[in-house]
Write an enzyme that holds these catalytic residues in place. Structure first.
Site, mmCIF file in Angstrom:
data_model
loop_
_atom_site.group_PDB
_atom_site.id
_atom_site.type_symbol
_atom_site.label_atom_id
_atom_site.label_comp_id
_atom_site.label_asym_id
_atom_site.label_seq_id
_atom_site.Cartn_x
_atom_site.Cartn_y
_atom_site.Cartn_z
ATOM 1 C CG ASN B 110 59.849 -3.463 43.956
ATOM 2 O OD1 ASN B 110 59.614 -3.753 42.772
ATOM 3 N ND2 ASN B 110 59.852 -2.224 44.401
ATOM 4 C CB ILE B 139 68.990 -2.119 35.365
ATOM 5 C CG1 ILE B 139 67.640 -1.560 34.897
ATOM 6 C CG2 ILE B 139 69.362 -3.352 34.553
ATOM 7 C CD1 ILE B 139 67.704 -0.935 33.513
ATOM 8 C CG ASP B 140 64.870 0.451 37.780
ATOM 9 O OD1 ASP B 140 65.511 0.953 36.837
ATOM 10 O OD2 ASP B 140 63.678 0.102 37.689
ATOM 11 N N GLY B 183 64.968 4.338 34.958
ATOM 12 C CA GLY B 183 64.843 4.493 36.395
ATOM 13 C C GLY B 183 63.636 5.352 36.711
ATOM 14 C CE1 TYR B 302 62.393 -1.852 27.155
ATOM 15 C CE2 TYR B 302 62.046 -0.846 25.011
ATOM 16 C CZ TYR B 302 61.561 -1.234 26.236
ATOM 17 O OH TYR B 302 60.248 -1.005 26.556
#
Lengths: 406, 406
Positions: B110, B139-140, B183, B302
């Site tokens: 975003n 990935i979030d 997250g 990671y």
């Protein structure tokens, strides 16, 4: 073998691996070839299940379930960290006597081999016929006489692929990255971090194994040199990293860490060592020189030994095979005890042969990474790559735009 | 589209994923379908490469290399955490003008969508013809309007398989296990830890997502209840776990943690949160009650976003597809800007459709895990499983001897 008809017990001990159930299944699917074995009993949580007669009857497991169990990470029967003393071993023997157990298959590392040896000696000296076979497993790859151990290849594959991906991550967002890898006393798994290097300047750039002690000053100087040259640095550090005096970094770092039943400091299941080293780098190479560094640490942790889906095909196959061989050895009346050992057949193509080795030669002591596998105290040699690659198998085929310049 | 002949720039931004290069390759292999694009330039390290004219010419990459790059984790062009302000965006536009860039493809989350939006508005107001397409990755999984984002499925697969294996490990050597999952603001990835549950009492037994705040007392009471019942407890904790007052545990734990350029606290690349929670459990459920508990913590770190070899096939395919679509949208003169959005076609079989959404609807703000995916504040619902399973694909087929009792 025992000449008496009786039951067999199989147990799993110590830290699990990704293929330890392959060995279990190797025994389950072949125990009926020994006509003297009536039932195969799985002891729950290793020796604990034997002293409490807590067994699962494994004599009739459906094939479909058996294959799924074989492909499942970690010890399907449960494991234990108990290290039996003489009294505990007597209880094990009493448990065997009560259940007419004449065969004991014990899947584990050097501590388990030692337990197996003691129980067999006690049985022999009390005139109880018992055949004890040790089936090797350890991701640490640290059993003497064994060329390598089931479990290592798959854990090494995980470490190689994790480091490969992490190195690409670090190329993308450059900085200093510390990765803590299992292996308290032996550096095989940490060395495996190098298996996926492909291009010039691929990481890991520094590899610290317990067999190559390094002072903290030297460690920081090495990191500084790589970072100054490349603008980034990926470091593979064994959890057993040691200073030249023989003290581990974990001991230096803290006197208050939890110890297990074997008197070992708890190194896995905590990010403390990684965070400590990252902190040292941030402070001594960064803040004290007025530089802001991007320093990160990951502790690969339990994922190394139990990640579902990363298995070396060779490792899985061999783990099954040593389980089958363990049963086969019980057919020879001359065999009362031993460890199922894989050695490498000399030659260019990878090939192993298997034999039964007296337990005393395998038990208790640790095999270390040989000197010819270590380079400059902070890297590995081509000899290690040649040794480890057949055990791990193919790694993902990757590509980088650096090839465009060629 | 721009009606002028010119160059195109593609860049990658933010945290890498395992399929971000699939989107890159989707653009590389299709940009020639737009006859107005002369050359495709890859900007190194996102917007940094644009302001410094640091490009790789991607107009003629061999197919073999292209496919290997597509299968390689992390951002092949390099990434950046820079969040451009107005002055930085002006530099970007100046860079485009100097290199006659008329198309800008930006792969990111975003923040990147917002940068793309600002640059396009600046170009428009200064009369410079520029088409800007945002290609999603994170990935979030936290982009508004998007049903899901490329990168999530593969990271979710990693988290599911890691948790699956870790739960078997914990069955083998029972104790309390804390797993910290990425997250910061959205719990999708932490929720994915539940995707591989199969048998009754499989872990994770507790799942803490940022969208369901929990007090530390409640957290400990939950753990205590599970442990009392099962003798073990596997806990999936989002790095963004938050107390009811809105303060994150990371903030409670420490005021001194490093912050990144976006003002975010550094949560990844440190085992601090996991070690803190393990310490709380050890002390408050253990020592204060005179009990010795086996408590461990792993921070997946990671490896979640860059592990080589764990990729969801659907995720890889969709990531490639959104890259191709991005080029396709430039063929319509009406399109000056937008984000390539996948939405789900209602129905029983998984199917997506793709459209171009105005950047303003995607940029800056975060999508959260919807309430219907969260159960009791510490678990996920069937609706989440139905949502996530098609994105992740098949998981390893495992087996347990508990089936023998059936």
């Amino acid at each position: 073998m025992s000449t008496l008809t009786g039951n067999a017990v199989i147990g799993q001990s110590g830290g699990p691996t990704n293929v330890i159930n392959q060995s279990l299944v190797g025994v389950i699917e072949s125990f009926k070839t020994n006509p003297n074995i009536t039932k195969l009993l799985g002891s729950k949580h290793g020796v604990r299940g034997i002293v409490s007669s807590d067994y699962i009857d494994l004599s009739a497991v459906p094939t479909d379930l058996l294959e799924r169990v074989a492909a499942t990470p970690s010890s399907a029967l449960g494991s234990t960290r108990d290290k039996p003393d003489a009294e505990y071993c007597q209880k094990i023997l009493r448990g065997f006597t009560q259940n007419n157990v004449r065969y004991f298959f014990y899947i584990g590392g050097n501590d388990s081999a030692d337990t197996a040896r003691i129980v067999q000696e006690m049985a022999a000296s009390s005139g109880y016929e018992l055949t004890v076979i040790h089936i090797p497993k350890t991701i640490d790859n640290d059993l003497r006489v064994h060329d390598h151990t089931p479990g290592f290849g798959s854990a090494a594959k995980f470490v190689a692929q994790a480091t490969m991906g992490d190195d690409y991550d670090n190329k993308s967002l450059p900085g200093i990255k510390v990765n803590i890898i299992m292996g308290r006393n032996a550096g095989f798994l940490t060395a495996a971090s190098a298996l996926a290097r492909k291009y010039e300047n691929d990481g890991p750039h520094l590899i610290y194994m317990p067999e190559a002690p390094v002072s903290q000053d030297q460690f920081l100087a090495n990191v500084d040199a790589v970072y100054s040259k490349l603008g980034r640095c990926v470091i593979a550090v064994s959890e057993g990293i040691t200073s030249p005096g023989g003290t581990t970094y974990a001991e230096l770092m803290s006197q208050g860490l939890e110890k297990d039943a074997h008197g070992n400091i708890q190194l896995s299941g905590s990010g403390a060592l990684g965070d400590y080293l990252a902190g040292q780098i941030t402070t001594k190479l960064g803040k004290e020189r007025g530089k802001k560094l991007r320093v990160r640490a990951d502790t690969f942790g339990y994922l190394q030994r139990s990640f579902a889906g990363i298995v070396s095909d060779v490792d899985a196959k061999e783990a099954r095979e040593v389980g089958k061989k363990a049963v086969e050895y019980t057919l020879d009346p001359a065999n009362h005890e031993g460890s199922v050992v894989m050695t490498r057949v000399p030659g260019s193509a990878y090939q192993i042969k298997i034999h039964l080795e007296p337990l005393v030669n395998v038990a208790r002591h640790t095999k270390h990474l040989p000197a010819e596998f270590i380079k400059n105290g902070n890297d590995i040699t081509q000899a290690f790559l040649d040794y480890a690659r057949p055990l791990v198998g193919p790694l993902p085929a990757v590509g980088s735009f650096v090839e465009l310049k060629k």
